[in-house]
Write an enzyme that holds these catalytic residues in place. Structure first.
Site, PDB file in Angstrom:
ATOM      1  N   SER A   1     -76.062  16.152 -14.724  1.00 48.82           N
ATOM      2  CA  SER A   1     -75.236  17.637 -15.770  1.00 48.82           C
ATOM      3  C   SER A   1     -76.206  18.689 -15.842  1.00 48.82           C
ATOM      4  O   SER A   1     -77.027  18.640 -14.562  1.00 48.82           O
ATOM      5  CB  SER A   1     -76.270  17.250 -17.755  1.00 48.82           C
TER       6      SER A   1
ATOM      7  N   TYR B   1     -82.311  15.262 -23.761  1.00 48.67           N
ATOM      8  CA  TYR B   1     -81.445  14.855 -22.476  1.00 48.67           C
ATOM      9  C   TYR B   1     -81.843  16.147 -21.964  1.00 48.67           C
ATOM     10  O   TYR B   1     -81.739  15.863 -20.925  1.00 48.67           O
ATOM     11  CB  TYR B   1     -80.393  15.873 -23.915  1.00 48.67           C
TER      12      TYR B   1
HETATM   13  P1  NAD Z   1     -68.394  10.311 -24.397  1.00 47.14           P
HETATM   14  O1  NAD Z   1     -69.923   9.762 -25.716  1.00 47.14           O
HETATM   15  O2  NAD Z   1     -67.290  10.060 -24.404  1.00 47.14           O
HETATM   16  O3  NAD Z   1     -69.048   8.319 -23.804  1.00 47.14           O
HETATM   17  C1  NAD Z   1     -69.897   7.855 -23.607  1.00 47.14           C
HETATM   18  C2  NAD Z   1     -69.684   6.141 -23.274  1.00 47.14           C
HETATM   19  O4  NAD Z   1     -70.614   5.553 -23.496  1.00 47.14           O
HETATM   20  C3  NAD Z   1     -68.724   5.374 -24.093  1.00 47.14           C
HETATM   21  O5  NAD Z   1     -67.732   4.808 -23.413  1.00 47.14           O
HETATM   22  C4  NAD Z   1     -70.182   4.536 -25.167  1.00 47.14           C
HETATM   23  O6  NAD Z   1     -69.657   3.284 -25.224  1.00 47.14           O
HETATM   24  C5  NAD Z   1     -71.030   4.412 -23.673  1.00 47.14           C
HETATM   25  N1  NAD Z   1     -72.604   4.199 -24.952  1.00 47.14           N
HETATM   26  C6  NAD Z   1     -72.954   5.003 -25.181  1.00 47.14           C
HETATM   27  N2  NAD Z   1     -74.204   3.654 -25.611  1.00 47.14           N
HETATM   28  C7  NAD Z   1     -74.277   2.894 -24.834  1.00 47.14           C
HETATM   29  C8  NAD Z   1     -75.128   1.985 -24.796  1.00 47.14           C
HETATM   30  N3  NAD Z   1     -76.186   1.724 -25.714  1.00 47.14           N
HETATM   31  N4  NAD Z   1     -74.469   0.848 -24.253  1.00 47.14           N
HETATM   32  C9  NAD Z   1     -74.010   1.453 -23.258  1.00 47.14           C
HETATM   33  N5  NAD Z   1     -73.018   1.754 -23.256  1.00 47.14           N
HETATM   34  C10 NAD Z   1     -72.575   3.087 -24.171  1.00 47.14           C
HETATM   35  O7  NAD Z   1     -69.529  10.877 -23.195  1.00 47.14           O
HETATM   36  P2  NAD Z   1     -69.274  11.781 -22.662  1.00 47.14           P
HETATM   37  O8  NAD Z   1     -69.180  13.045 -22.304  1.00 47.14           O
HETATM   38  O9  NAD Z   1     -68.160  10.800 -21.335  1.00 47.14           O
HETATM   39  O10 NAD Z   1     -70.344  11.655 -21.414  1.00 47.14           O
HETATM   40  C11 NAD Z   1     -70.497  10.315 -20.458  1.00 47.14           C
HETATM   41  C12 NAD Z   1     -71.493  10.950 -19.425  1.00 47.14           C
HETATM   42  O11 NAD Z   1     -71.229  12.140 -19.594  1.00 47.14           O
HETATM   43  C13 NAD Z   1     -73.255  11.206 -20.137  1.00 47.14           C
HETATM   44  O12 NAD Z   1     -73.881  10.479 -19.365  1.00 47.14           O
HETATM   45  C14 NAD Z   1     -73.149  12.243 -21.058  1.00 47.14           C
HETATM   46  O13 NAD Z   1     -74.158  12.798 -21.058  1.00 47.14           O
HETATM   47  C15 NAD Z   1     -72.485  12.831 -19.051  1.00 47.14           C
HETATM   48  N6  NAD Z   1     -72.095  14.160 -19.205  1.00 47.14           N
HETATM   49  C16 NAD Z   1     -71.227  14.791 -20.591  1.00 47.14           C
HETATM   50  C17 NAD Z   1     -70.969  16.469 -20.148  1.00 47.14           C
HETATM   51  C18 NAD Z   1     -69.822  16.883 -21.270  1.00 47.14           C
HETATM   52  O14 NAD Z   1     -70.032  17.723 -21.300  1.00 47.14           O
HETATM   53  N7  NAD Z   1     -68.817  15.223 -21.945  1.00 47.14           N
HETATM   54  C19 NAD Z   1     -71.340  16.979 -19.210  1.00 47.14           C
HETATM   55  C20 NAD Z   1     -72.286  16.612 -17.973  1.00 47.14           C
HETATM   56  C21 NAD Z   1     -72.588  15.664 -19.005  1.00 47.14           C
END
Ligand code: NAD
Length: 258
Positions: free
Chosen positions: A140, A153
């Protein structure tokens, strides 16, 4: 030879976008999430039928080291190899340090950081044996800079870059690359859900929430698209990217340039 990929946390958001991108390149994919196999079946079936690849689903909980190792081993057994591992699963919790619940700290470190360690540990031996592998950790902008109230985080995401660099050095002569992608804000269901509530709480429009609150730190004032992250991951999986290893690659609309 078909390339086989595992993407953790891929039933939603960025992970699902990554699954589409890799399957679109003809890779077989193992999806993963907290849903039961029945709940995840429509997602799995759609990827398989859209791209004509083999799609599997694992409900391994990223808080459970044994389930993580089993997911890697079962995939190797079923399709012959794990060539690409994307450690993407992640959760968030926002609270000042004095009020940050210890249980939330443990869960965030477990899902966002330790799961990448366990999955990497399980996938490396096969990659070394075959002399080729790609590991991508979903960092991130918070892998590079901090924001208040996100202690766990930010610690986990900074930790991922350390893990990335270390494993990159350990595998540098084995045809394996290990990198962190560092996105800024991406409009996933997680972020989208916060917009109407914030608008209501602050008495401003949803457009103002996006521009002045969520994208405050993002100079482009545009969300990063899941398709853009998918395209970077596809590039990192290509042989053209063989010399990119140990890197933390920002895709953040200029956030960390400030
Ligand atoms: P999201 O909530 O849409 O998806 C998260 C996914 O992780 C889901 O498929 C969920 O089922 C799975 N998950 C959660 N806990 C779990 C567990 N214990 N075991 C197995 N699977 C699990 O989130 P997102 O926004 O797509 O984020 C995905 C990644 O990208 C994360 O690592 C997040 O930190 C990173 N990220 C997101 C953003 C943003 O703005 N959305 C920005 C930078 C980084």
């Amino acid at each position: 030879m078909t390339t086989n990929a595992i993407i953790t946390g891929s039933t939603s958001g960025i992970g699902l976008g990554l699954a589409h991108a890799l399957a679109g390149e003809g890779m077989n994919v193992t999806l993963n999430g907290l849903e039961s196999p029945d709940e995840a079946e429509p997602i799995r079936a759609e990827i398989e039928s859209t791209y004509g690849v083999q799609a599997r689903y694992s409900d391994a909980n990223m808080l459970e080291p044994e389930q993580i190792a089993a997911m890697v081993q079962e995939t190797e057994k079923a399709v012959g190899s794990v060539d690409v591992l994307i450690n993407n699963a992640g959760i968030q919790h926002v609270a000042p340090i004095e009020e940050f619940p210890g249980k939330k700290w443990e869960a965030i470190i477990g899902i966002n950081l330790s799961s990448a360690f366990y999955a990497t540990q399980a996938a490396i031996p096969g990659m070394r044996q075959r002399g080729w592998g790609r590991i991508i950790n979903m960092g991130s902008a918070h892998s590079l800079v901090a924001s208040p109230d996100k202690s766990a985080y930010v610690a986990a995401k900074h930790g991922l870059t350390g893990l990335t660099k270390t494993v990159a050095l350990e595998t540098a002569q084995d045809g394996i690359t290990v990198n962190t992608i560092c996105p800024g804000y991406v409009k996933t269901p997680l972020v989208e859900g916060q917009i109407p509530d914030t608008a209501k709480a602050r008495g401003i429009s949803e457009e103002e929430v996006v521009r002045d609150v969520i994208l405050d730190a993002q100079p482009t004032k545009e969300f990063v698209e899941t398709e853009q992250i998918g395209a970077l991951a596809v590039f990192l999986c290509s042989n053209a990217a063989a010399s990119i290893t140990g890197a933390a690659l920002p895709m953040d609309g200029g956030w960390t340039a400030q």
